[in-house]
Scaffold this motif. Structure first.
Motif, PDB file in Angstrom:
ATOM      1  N   TRP A 108      44.360  13.892  48.114  1.00  0.00           N
ATOM      2  CA  TRP A 108      44.560  14.051  46.699  1.00  0.00           C
ATOM      3  C   TRP A 108      43.591  13.415  45.776  1.00  0.00           C
ATOM      4  N   LEU A 113      42.768  15.234  42.301  1.00  0.00           N
ATOM      5  CA  LEU A 113      44.118  16.180  41.955  1.00  0.00           C
ATOM      6  C   LEU A 113      45.176  14.858  41.536  1.00  0.00           C
ATOM      7  N   LEU A 252      41.076  24.112  52.345  1.00  0.00           N
ATOM      8  CA  LEU A 252      41.427  23.611  51.230  1.00  0.00           C
ATOM      9  C   LEU A 252      40.225  23.464  50.124  1.00  0.00           C
ATOM     10  N   ALA A 255      40.246  26.876  48.624  1.00  0.00           N
ATOM     11  CA  ALA A 255      41.449  27.125  47.809  1.00  0.00           C
ATOM     12  C   ALA A 255      41.423  26.281  46.281  1.00  0.00           C
ATOM     13  N   LEU A 256      40.928  25.082  46.456  1.00  0.00           N
ATOM     14  CA  LEU A 256      41.003  24.510  45.187  1.00  0.00           C
ATOM     15  C   LEU A 256      39.874  25.216  44.030  1.00  0.00           C
ATOM     16  N   ALA A 259      41.791  28.585  43.002  1.00  0.00           N
ATOM     17  CA  ALA A 259      42.871  28.379  41.983  1.00  0.00           C
ATOM     18  C   ALA A 259      42.049  27.908  40.569  1.00  0.00           C
ATOM     19  N   VAL A 271      51.108  29.377  45.494  1.00  0.00           N
ATOM     20  CA  VAL A 271      50.757  28.741  46.715  1.00  0.00           C
ATOM     21  C   VAL A 271      51.256  29.288  47.860  1.00  0.00           C
ATOM     22  N   LEU A 287      48.157  21.833  46.357  1.00  0.00           N
ATOM     23  CA  LEU A 287      47.932  22.942  45.320  1.00  0.00           C
ATOM     24  C   LEU A 287      49.177  23.122  44.462  1.00  0.00           C
ATOM     25  N   GLN A 290      49.243  22.878  40.632  1.00  0.00           N
ATOM     26  CA  GLN A 290      48.467  24.069  40.004  1.00  0.00           C
ATOM     27  C   GLN A 290      49.034  25.396  40.058  1.00  0.00           C
TER      28      GLN A 290
END
Length: 326
Positions: A108, A113, A252, A255-256, A259, A271, A287, A290
């Motif tokens: 993270w 994040l 990931l 995915a980041l 988002a 998610v 996630l 978010q």
């Protein structure tokens, strides 16, 4: 880095039933990367059936990158070498994991994040007759958020039954494409009195134009219709939310980015996950901060989970232990 990979089979607790059928087990592909100092990073992927994936094809795709990984393949390189899907997810997450362990920093933090915090997750009520779904809902009534699997015909009765079984729970529903050919707005209007707050994938993916001009009283979320950023343009104006799953989008890293792009386009984020163990859930959990809706119960639906499994307390999923992933 040296790559090893394998297929694991995990039994489901009972059966996991949706509009397209039932599953009694899930096959996952685990990828492990080891550096010269013995540091190991792991990632897992669940094959996406509507990509035409099987555990065997995913394993072969993972192993096809062995030489490139030995030569120093990066996460950025991986995005171009493999398409979206479970194989790229397993390797992408393994690369994040080993980077975290090599640096002594959690994933993270490496990703910029927020530190993960306990988060309410949906718990799935499988498709069945109303009486069975009511009983299952009553057994899960202490969970704050339930997700119902629907099938088209008889959905009002199913939702009413679940509401009787769990009168205080928040409800979201997943039609799994079963409302194709139906009046989506009318179907949603029928469910509104029961407090349903989101409807996933009402129609078949690829037929999203059927939602043009639809004014649904309940927000619609694209699941199969939104795999990665390439699908966002056709979701805007038809859906109000997208369901991000690492196995769909390929890890990931994507995915980041997905988002962030969805938020910029005015789409809410959910998610989600495929059936998987905690090793597959842990990266997606990053996630949660978010997302408006979190649906990460894939490991909770198994008969057993791996060691260092993620835990749940009063409907809240706890952050993964670094020894599990990240």
């Amino acid at each position: 880095m040296k790559l090893t990979a394998r297929i694991e089979r995990w039994p489901v607790a009972g059966a996991f039933t949706i509009a397209r059928g039932a599953k009694t087990h899930v096959d996952v592909v685990v990828a492990e990367l080891a550096d010269r100092d013995g540091v190991i990073g792991r990632g897992a992927g669940t094959p996406i059936y509507y990509h035409g994936e099987t555990a065997e094809t995913v394993l072969a795709a993972v192993l096809s990158q062995a030489d490139a990984l030995a030569a120093g393949l990066t996460r950025e390189d991986l995005q171009a070498r493999l398409p979206r899907g479970a194989a790229r997810n397993a390797l992408d997450c393994a690369l994040w994991d080993i980077a975290a362990k090599q640096s002594g920093q959690p994933v993270w933090r490496l990703a910029g994040l927020a530190e993960p915090a306990p988060s309410v997750t949906a718990f799935t009520i499988s498709l069945a007759d109303p009486a069975r779904m009511e009983a299952d809902a009553r057994a899960a009534a202490g969970r704050p958020l339930l997700k119902l699997k629907l099938a088209g015909e008889g959905d009002r009765e199913r939702v009413a039954a679940v509401r009787r079984g769990a009168p205080e729970a928040r409800l979201i529903v997943d039609a799994n494409e079963a409302w194709t050919g139906r009046d989506v707005a009318a179907e949603a209007e029928v469910l509104k009195p029961f407090g349903v707050e989101l409807i996933e994938q009402p129609i078949a993916h690829g037929q999203d134009a059927l939602l043009d001009g639809i004014d649904s009283p309940i927000p619609l979320a694209a699941d199969e219709s939104c795999q990665d950023r390439a699908d966002l343009d056709r979701c805007v104006g038809r859906y109000q939310a997208i369901n991000i799953k690492l196995d769909k989008c390929g890890g990931l890293t994507e995915a980041l980015a997905l988002a962030t792009a969805a938020e910029a386009m005015g789409l809410e984020v959910m998610v989600g996950c495929m059936l998987s163990t905690s090793l597959g859930i842990a990266p997606a959990f990053l996630l949660a901060d978010q997302a408006r809706w979190i649906d990460l119960d894939g490991a909770l639906l198994l008969a057993a989970d791996r060691d260092m499994a993620m835990s749940i307390d009063r409907g809240c999923l706890m952050p993964p232990a670094p020894a599990l992933w990240g």
